[in-house]
Motif scaffolding. Sequence first.
Motif, PDB file in Angstrom:
ATOM      1  N   MET A  64       0.823  -1.202   0.000  1.00  0.00           N
ATOM      2  CA  MET A  64       0.000   0.000   0.000  1.00  0.00           C
ATOM      3  C   MET A  64       0.864   1.262   0.000  1.00  0.00           C
ATOM      4  N   ARG A  65       2.001   1.213   0.736  1.00  0.00           N
ATOM      5  CA  ARG A  65       2.885   2.382   0.743  1.00  0.00           C
ATOM      6  C   ARG A  65       3.456   2.644  -0.648  1.00  0.00           C
ATOM      7  N   LYS A  66       3.810   1.550  -1.344  1.00  0.00           N
ATOM      8  CA  LYS A  66       4.329   1.723  -2.703  1.00  0.00           C
ATOM      9  C   LYS A  66       3.265   2.310  -3.620  1.00  0.00           C
ATOM     10  N   ALA A  67       2.030   1.821  -3.493  1.00  0.00           N
ATOM     11  CA  ALA A  67       0.946   2.314  -4.341  1.00  0.00           C
ATOM     12  C   ALA A  67       0.680   3.790  -4.084  1.00  0.00           C
ATOM     13  N   LYS A  68       0.637   4.203  -2.818  1.00  0.00           N
ATOM     14  CA  LYS A  68       0.402   5.613  -2.489  1.00  0.00           C
ATOM     15  C   LYS A  68       1.526   6.498  -3.018  1.00  0.00           C
ATOM     16  N   THR A  69       2.756   6.018  -2.857  1.00  0.00           N
ATOM     17  CA  THR A  69       3.899   6.811  -3.336  1.00  0.00           C
ATOM     18  C   THR A  69       3.870   6.963  -4.847  1.00  0.00           C
ATOM     19  N   LEU A  70       3.615   5.866  -5.553  1.00  0.00           N
ATOM     20  CA  LEU A  70       3.560   5.931  -7.014  1.00  0.00           C
ATOM     21  C   LEU A  70       2.452   6.867  -7.475  1.00  0.00           C
ATOM     22  N   LEU A  71       1.269   6.766  -6.868  1.00  0.00           N
ATOM     23  CA  LEU A  71       0.154   7.627  -7.266  1.00  0.00           C
ATOM     24  C   LEU A  71       0.467   9.091  -6.995  1.00  0.00           C
ATOM     25  N   ALA A  72       1.069   9.379  -5.850  1.00  0.00           N
ATOM     26  CA  ALA A  72       1.403  10.767  -5.517  1.00  0.00           C
ATOM     27  C   ALA A  72       2.429  11.345  -6.494  1.00  0.00           C
ATOM     28  N   VAL A  73       3.443  10.546  -6.816  1.00  0.00           N
ATOM     29  CA  VAL A  73       4.491  11.015  -7.734  1.00  0.00           C
ATOM     30  C   VAL A  73       3.935  11.251  -9.130  1.00  0.00           C
ATOM     31  N   TYR A  74       3.183  10.282  -9.634  1.00  0.00           N
ATOM     32  CA  TYR A  74       2.669  10.417 -10.993  1.00  0.00           C
ATOM     33  C   TYR A  74       1.572  11.470 -11.089  1.00  0.00           C
ATOM     34  N   LEU A  75       0.788  11.663 -10.024  1.00  0.00           N
ATOM     35  CA  LEU A  75      -0.215  12.721 -10.043  1.00  0.00           C
ATOM     36  C   LEU A  75       0.452  14.089 -10.116  1.00  0.00           C
ATOM     37  N   ALA A  76       1.518  14.278  -9.340  1.00  0.00           N
ATOM     38  CA  ALA A  76       2.262  15.544  -9.420  1.00  0.00           C
ATOM     39  C   ALA A  76       2.870  15.734 -10.805  1.00  0.00           C
TER      40      ALA A  76
END
Length: 258
Positions: free
Chosen positions: A1-13
Amino acid sequence: MRKAKTLLAVYLAYMLEYRAELFLWALAGALPLILLGVWTEAARGGEFALSPGEFARYFLMVFLVRQATVVWVVWEFERDVVEGRLSFRLLRPLDPFFDHLAAHVAERLARLPFVVLLTLLFFWLFPEARFVPEPGPFLLGFLFTLLAFLLRYLMQYTTAMLTFFTERAVSVEEVFFLLYLFLSGTIAPLEVFPEPLRTLALLTPFPYLVYLPAALLAGQKVDLFPGVWVMLFWGVAFLLLWRLLWRMGLRHYSSQGA
């Protein structure tokens, strides 16, 4: 879940840095809105399976479904292989499949405001498309939209695996796109297809990428269960093919000195 949140945050930015380009991408998917006017006028002057209002609601939902299910991973993956960037992705403890998937999900979130604006414009231009959806069919249509996105992503990612062997996977995807355009219900709902063509189309995965979720969202009566089994069959088939091509492709890629 931490990896998913990090990936989503990075790609959203990352996606938010290209807001103007996102608007153009959303606008490029406006083909259903053009076809809506064509089919609505045709329904007023002839006998069709759908009324003008039903055509309008259907093509509005086609527009929304296509905005939610657009996929471009084959172009990204081909570039990674040709330019050697895949080697750096392979050093990470994460399958590139999920890396690209996170980028697609983040792009959906960044695209959402533009889709809402285009939908409001659509309602203003075509008041006959305004309707209050029933909660049950609408939620079911939303679920099938998610499934359609996952199936389309899996299909295109499997096609991208051909880059290991040909470096021209995009050309194969362009052939699939033509089939997708004509058999998915994007140009016309399946109700107006000749019976033999409709029967053939329903055996392919393409109608379940657009027609099925769009018809459910529009409140039309759809024979659901054959579609569920066909989607499951094609999903499992492409999943197995992806894993096979991925393993074969990695061996071929490493043998080239990567």
